[in-house]
Design a protein around this motif. Structure first.
Motif, mmCIF file in Angstrom:
data_model
loop_
_atom_site.group_PDB
_atom_site.id
_atom_site.type_symbol
_atom_site.label_atom_id
_atom_site.label_comp_id
_atom_site.label_asym_id
_atom_site.label_seq_id
_atom_site.Cartn_x
_atom_site.Cartn_y
_atom_site.Cartn_z
ATOM 1 N N LEU A 86 12.381 -13.356 56.650
ATOM 2 C CA LEU A 86 13.556 -12.876 57.357
ATOM 3 C C LEU A 86 13.967 -11.480 56.884
ATOM 4 N N GLY A 87 13.900 -11.222 55.598
ATOM 5 C CA GLY A 87 14.246 -9.903 55.078
ATOM 6 C C GLY A 87 13.354 -8.818 55.655
ATOM 7 N N HIS A 88 12.052 -9.081 55.677
ATOM 8 C CA HIS A 88 11.108 -8.102 56.223
ATOM 9 C C HIS A 88 11.283 -7.955 57.740
ATOM 10 N N PHE A 89 11.567 -9.064 58.412
ATOM 11 C CA PHE A 89 11.805 -9.010 59.852
ATOM 12 C C PHE A 89 13.036 -8.171 60.172
ATOM 13 N N LEU A 90 14.140 -8.404 59.444
ATOM 14 C CA LEU A 90 15.371 -7.644 59.681
ATOM 15 C C LEU A 90 15.179 -6.159 59.372
ATOM 16 N N LYS A 91 14.386 -5.869 58.350
ATOM 17 C CA LYS A 91 14.115 -4.467 58.025
ATOM 18 C C LYS A 91 13.361 -3.797 59.167
ATOM 19 N N LYS A 92 12.310 -4.437 59.656
ATOM 20 C CA LYS A 92 11.523 -3.867 60.746
ATOM 21 C C LYS A 92 12.357 -3.749 62.014
ATOM 22 N N LEU A 93 13.183 -4.759 62.295
ATOM 23 C CA LEU A 93 14.040 -4.714 63.479
ATOM 24 C C LEU A 93 15.025 -3.556 63.385
ATOM 25 N N SER A 94 15.600 -3.326 62.220
ATOM 26 C CA SER A 94 16.532 -2.206 62.030
ATOM 27 C C SER A 94 15.821 -0.875 62.247
ATOM 28 N N GLN A 95 14.609 -0.767 61.719
ATOM 29 C CA GLN A 95 13.842 0.463 61.896
ATOM 30 C C GLN A 95 13.518 0.696 63.374
ATOM 31 N N ARG A 96 13.171 -0.359 64.086
ATOM 32 C CA ARG A 96 12.867 -0.220 65.523
ATOM 33 C C ARG A 96 14.099 0.153 66.323
ATOM 34 N N ARG A 97 15.243 -0.434 65.953
ATOM 35 C CA ARG A 97 16.482 -0.082 66.661
ATOM 36 C C ARG A 97 16.802 1.393 66.449
ATOM 37 N N CYS A 98 16.550 1.888 65.246
ATOM 38 C CA CYS A 98 16.782 3.302 64.978
ATOM 39 C C CYS A 98 15.892 4.147 65.874
ATOM 40 N N PHE A 99 14.627 3.774 65.965
ATOM 41 C CA PHE A 99 13.686 4.522 66.806
ATOM 42 C C PHE A 99 14.129 4.481 68.265
#
Length: 118
Positions: A86-99
């Motif tokens: 979940l931590g890695h998923f939330l990190k990747k999701l946050s990065q994608r939202r930024c993009f």
């Protein structure tokens, strides 16, 4: 619209005071999310090693488009539990939202402050 204020200074609304229509529903939902984020922030202060509190707050922060704060919570989850899916998923999701919001890859946005949804 005047709303009664509780002793803690937070306005309280009854169902009849919330404006009808999509805008009213959206603003009521946002107010509830802000309250939830504040509650999780207080819980995190009391129990800073509980990764589940950070994950719940990160989801809420993403709903509120607070990308940099959600990313910070995701990184704390990974620090507390390095193998946390979940931590890695939330990190990747946050990065994608930024993009998606900035149009720039995450690594080119210094500390996410150039992102308009910080």
């Amino acid at each position: 619209m005047d709303s009664p204020v509780r002793l803690d200074g937070v306005p309280s609304y009854s169902c009849s005071q919330v404006p009808l229509g999509p805008e009213g529903t959206s603003s009521a939902r946002r107010a509830e999310l802000l309250k939830a984020a504040a509650a999780y922030s207080m819980a995190v202060k009391r129990s800073p090693t509980d990764s589940s509190l950070y994950s719940k707050r990160a989801w809420i922060l993403l709903e509120l488009s607070k990308v940099s704060k959600a990313l910070a919570d995701a990184e704390v989850i990974i620090e507390l539990q390095p193998k946390s899916y979940l931590g890695h998923f939330l990190k990747k999701l946050s990065q994608r939202r930024c993009f998606r919001n900035c149009g720039k890859p995450y690594k080119t946005v210094p500390q996410l402050h150039a992102c308009s949804t910080v």
